[in-house]
Design an enzyme around this catalytic site. Sequence first.
Site, PDB file in Angstrom:
ATOM      1  N   LYS A 112       0.882  -1.169   0.000  1.00 36.95           N
ATOM      2  CA  LYS A 112       0.000   0.000   0.000  1.00 36.95           C
ATOM      3  C   LYS A 112       0.921   1.219   0.000  1.00 36.95           C
ATOM      4  O   LYS A 112       1.474   1.610   1.026  1.00 36.95           O
ATOM      5  CB  LYS A 112      -0.876  -0.012   1.259  1.00 36.95           C
ATOM      6  CG  LYS A 112      -2.168   0.780   1.155  1.00 36.95           C
ATOM      7  CD  LYS A 112      -2.007   2.255   0.906  1.00 36.95           C
ATOM      8  CE  LYS A 112      -1.625   3.028   2.140  1.00 36.95           C
ATOM      9  NZ  LYS A 112      -1.412   4.484   1.869  1.00 36.95           N
TER      10      LYS A 112
ATOM     11  N   GLU B  80       9.420   1.204  10.918  1.00 37.68           N
ATOM     12  CA  GLU B  80      10.539   2.121  10.639  1.00 37.68           C
ATOM     13  C   GLU B  80       9.958   3.520  10.705  1.00 37.68           C
ATOM     14  O   GLU B  80       9.201   3.918   9.806  1.00 37.68           O
ATOM     15  CB  GLU B  80      11.085   1.861   9.226  1.00 37.68           C
ATOM     16  CG  GLU B  80      11.770   0.539   9.057  1.00 37.68           C
ATOM     17  CD  GLU B  80      13.071   0.493   9.818  1.00 37.68           C
ATOM     18  OE1 GLU B  80      13.841   1.456   9.751  1.00 37.68           O
ATOM     19  OE2 GLU B  80      13.286  -0.509  10.520  1.00 37.68           O
TER      20      GLU B  80
ATOM     21  N   CYS C  50      14.417  10.139   6.294  1.00 34.42           N
ATOM     22  CA  CYS C  50      14.249   9.654   7.670  1.00 34.42           C
ATOM     23  C   CYS C  50      15.523   9.804   8.483  1.00 34.42           C
ATOM     24  O   CYS C  50      15.482  10.213   9.632  1.00 34.42           O
ATOM     25  CB  CYS C  50      13.768   8.212   7.674  1.00 34.42           C
ATOM     26  SG  CYS C  50      14.847   7.081   6.784  1.00 34.42           S
TER      27      CYS C  50
ATOM     28  N   GLU D 206      10.271  16.253  14.786  1.00 30.47           N
ATOM     29  CA  GLU D 206      10.764  15.993  13.428  1.00 30.47           C
ATOM     30  C   GLU D 206      10.307  17.123  12.506  1.00 30.47           C
ATOM     31  O   GLU D 206       9.111  17.364  12.359  1.00 30.47           O
ATOM     32  CB  GLU D 206      10.224  14.648  12.917  1.00 30.47           C
ATOM     33  CG  GLU D 206      10.921  14.192  11.659  1.00 30.47           C
ATOM     34  CD  GLU D 206      10.409  12.835  11.166  1.00 30.47           C
ATOM     35  OE1 GLU D 206       9.184  12.623  11.152  1.00 30.47           O
ATOM     36  OE2 GLU D 206      11.251  12.011  10.778  1.00 30.47           O
TER      37      GLU D 206
HETATM   38  P1  NDP Z   1       2.676   8.539   7.453  1.00 31.90           P
HETATM   39  O1  NDP Z   1       2.843   7.872   8.766  1.00 31.90           O
HETATM   40  O2  NDP Z   1       1.747   9.675   7.337  1.00 31.90           O
HETATM   41  O3  NDP Z   1       2.209   7.471   6.348  1.00 31.90           O
HETATM   42  C1  NDP Z   1       2.917   6.282   6.099  1.00 31.90           C
HETATM   43  C2  NDP Z   1       2.001   5.297   5.390  1.00 31.90           C
HETATM   44  O4  NDP Z   1       0.982   4.841   6.276  1.00 31.90           O
HETATM   45  C3  NDP Z   1       1.269   5.907   4.199  1.00 31.90           C
HETATM   46  O5  NDP Z   1       1.157   4.951   3.182  1.00 31.90           O
HETATM   47  C4  NDP Z   1      -0.072   6.246   4.812  1.00 31.90           C
HETATM   48  O6  NDP Z   1      -1.080   6.410   3.854  1.00 31.90           O
HETATM   49  C5  NDP Z   1      -0.299   5.031   5.686  1.00 31.90           C
HETATM   50  N1  NDP Z   1      -1.278   5.170   6.756  1.00 31.90           N
HETATM   51  C6  NDP Z   1      -1.806   6.312   7.287  1.00 31.90           C
HETATM   52  N2  NDP Z   1      -2.681   5.995   8.299  1.00 31.90           N
HETATM   53  C7  NDP Z   1      -2.684   4.637   8.409  1.00 31.90           C
HETATM   54  C8  NDP Z   1      -3.362   3.691   9.265  1.00 31.90           C
HETATM   55  N3  NDP Z   1      -4.193   4.083  10.225  1.00 31.90           N
HETATM   56  N4  NDP Z   1      -3.135   2.372   9.084  1.00 31.90           N
HETATM   57  C9  NDP Z   1      -2.266   1.942   8.143  1.00 31.90           C
HETATM   58  N5  NDP Z   1      -1.600   2.779   7.289  1.00 31.90           N
HETATM   59  C10 NDP Z   1      -1.795   4.110   7.428  1.00 31.90           C
HETATM   60  O7  NDP Z   1       4.159   8.929   6.988  1.00 31.90           O
HETATM   61  P2  NDP Z   1       4.577   9.834   5.736  1.00 31.90           P
HETATM   62  O8  NDP Z   1       4.069   9.210   4.482  1.00 31.90           O
HETATM   63  O9  NDP Z   1       4.245  11.245   6.060  1.00 31.90           O
HETATM   64  O10 NDP Z   1       6.185   9.625   5.732  1.00 31.90           O
HETATM   65  C11 NDP Z   1       7.070  10.419   6.423  1.00 31.90           C
HETATM   66  C12 NDP Z   1       7.498   9.743   7.717  1.00 31.90           C
HETATM   67  O11 NDP Z   1       8.130   8.501   7.434  1.00 31.90           O
HETATM   68  C13 NDP Z   1       8.530  10.549   8.486  1.00 31.90           C
HETATM   69  O12 NDP Z   1       8.204  10.560   9.849  1.00 31.90           O
HETATM   70  C14 NDP Z   1       9.833   9.768   8.265  1.00 31.90           C
HETATM   71  O13 NDP Z   1      10.779   9.960   9.280  1.00 31.90           O
HETATM   72  C15 NDP Z   1       9.318   8.360   8.206  1.00 31.90           C
HETATM   73  N6  NDP Z   1      10.278   7.482   7.537  1.00 31.90           N
HETATM   74  C16 NDP Z   1      11.006   6.573   8.270  1.00 31.90           C
HETATM   75  C17 NDP Z   1      11.971   5.780   7.670  1.00 31.90           C
HETATM   76  C18 NDP Z   1      12.789   4.795   8.469  1.00 31.90           C
HETATM   77  O14 NDP Z   1      13.481   3.977   7.858  1.00 31.90           O
HETATM   78  N7  NDP Z   1      12.754   4.822   9.784  1.00 31.90           N
HETATM   79  C19 NDP Z   1      12.243   5.868   6.224  1.00 31.90           C
HETATM   80  C20 NDP Z   1      11.422   6.851   5.544  1.00 31.90           C
HETATM   81  C21 NDP Z   1      10.470   7.608   6.188  1.00 31.90           C
HETATM   82  P3  NDP Z   1      -1.289   7.853   3.153  1.00 31.90           P
HETATM   83  O15 NDP Z   1       0.022   8.523   3.001  1.00 31.90           O
HETATM   84  O16 NDP Z   1      -1.867   7.482   1.871  1.00 31.90           O
HETATM   85  O17 NDP Z   1      -2.182   8.594   4.100  1.00 31.90           O
END
Ligand code: NDP
Length: 511
Positions: free
Chosen positions: A173, A246, A280, A376
């Site tokens: 997803k 992550e 990240c 962040e």
């Molecule tokens: P989000 O947490 O907003 O979204 C991540 C994913 O989860 C998206 O596909 C989102 O869908 C989906 N999602 C949202 N709500 C739910 C739910 N209730 N249940 C299941 N899935 C859900 O993160 P971002 O997309 O804003 O990404 C940025 C973040 O990712 C930053 O905090 C960054 O630090 C972190 N990150 C961490 C990494 C690591 O390796 N530790 C690597 C890269 C990023 P949708 O976007 O369609 O709403």
Amino acid sequence: MAVLEPIRTSKGQPRRFRVAHPATLEPLGELVVTPADEVREAVRKAREAQKKWARVPVADRARLMLRAVDILLERQEEYIDVIMRDTGRGRVETILMEIIPAVDTMAYYARHAERLLADRTVSNQTLLKAKKLVITCRPMGVFGVITPWNGPFVLAVNPAVPALLAGNAVVIKPSEVTPFSGRLFVDLFRAAGFPTDLVQCVDGDGETGAALIEAGVDKLSFTGSTATGRKVGEACGRNLIPFTLELGGKDAAIVCADADLDRAVSGVISGCMFNTGQFCCGIERVYVVESIAEEFIRRVVAEVRELRQHWDGTQDVSAMISPAQVDIIEDHVNDAVSRGARVLIGGRRNDSFRGAAYEPTVLVDVNHGMKVMTDETFGPVLPIMVVRDEDEALALANDSIYGLSGTVWTKDQDKALALARRMETGSVCVNETSLTFGAHNAPFGGVKQSGVGRVHGEAAIRQFCHEVPVIFDRLGLKKEQNWYPLSEDKGDGMQKFIRIFYGSKLLRKLV
Ligand code: NDP
């Protein structure tokens, strides 16, 4: 989000969104949300496909994976274009962040999968010396992958590759903000000859992500924010699904008095501004020792001034993925300034973009009472705090709810290792930035609120399997000592044995 605009649909029809380029707002296409019943159907089909796939020898799975490498190499310009449009990112950044790590992951696990997944005969400890122990790997089933927008292709490839090689099906997803890059992953594996239902994509936002967890996947990999990660962890816990999270970070850079200043300045800037700060394990705060602080800050400002921010694909720094992201940055910078921080460069939106952008920014006179040092930011903002010495820097670096990664800048390797040992993060780079993420033979993940579990590393591929120990009797006796009848004599004999064995310093070494 301006990059996503809901389209009015009649009742009972799937939700739809118009997707626009983050930097130019040019329309990119439509996203049709996969309804929950179709998500369940995707998982059901994946489960059927996985049963056959589990019987395919690992060497044959690896051959298909290498075909996927060839296809990605051939079609990389096509893939780069799609990712650049979805993310608004530059071409070189896309190669560095998406294509190279993806190719490397696929080639690495294809080469090592057979060895890493092979049955292992393990030497038993003393009490079981008379038995043979073999540990075998059984695939888990259907693996769900939920990805963020900031690495929309590679963050799907990274967990999916070991999962597929280990004999699982994958349903991804992607983030709703970067749906087309997420789909590339499915196109690639299908083009390479992986069975159609084995690798699938379901589209949508958080609702679709939640539906994927509820659809009965056997393991879940989530990459995204800490706030969403907590919800995902709760849902997995309720469903008793193993998971890795992550999550976000607030990575610190410690710049020691003996740092190579040229390297530290360039490295810290690249570590912070890469992917326009939407990374990240990007550097989000700097602690520089006072004896070199003035010179370090002067050079940082001079180099940041040289960064080229525009959109034609050749820029250093681009627009943010969405206006919401710029709102967060602006809030952090304004909060810092209202509490006494000084802006040395940047500190404002860049209105030359049709999309939302923020200028590369350097802040000083910052402290931990400001959001920019604790939350962040995920943008091109470099707050620099001057500290007495490395101990103070370390204490401040550890004063965080996050613990993803960190960097140390010094010429002294012993000092670097000592600091790295005490840094409360999942990984540390010395005179480097974020490279631990690309080291396939090293476990990667966060501590504190930056994550749960580890990805990458030799052990990672086995984490997509149930490791099943199988014990064989070797001696073929008619009866074992621990079988009935449990006579007093047997108990006495066993006590004598453990006293002799574990009571002797020499024999204990055989345990
Ligand atoms: P989000 O947490 O907003 O979204 C991540 C994913 O989860 C998206 O596909 C989102 O869908 C989906 N999602 C949202 N709500 C739910 C739910 N209730 N249940 C299941 N899935 C859900 O993160 P971002 O997309 O804003 O990404 C940025 C973040 O990712 C930053 O905090 C960054 O630090 C972190 N990150 C961490 C990494 C690591 O390796 N530790 C690597 C890269 C990023 P949708 O976007 O369609 O709403």
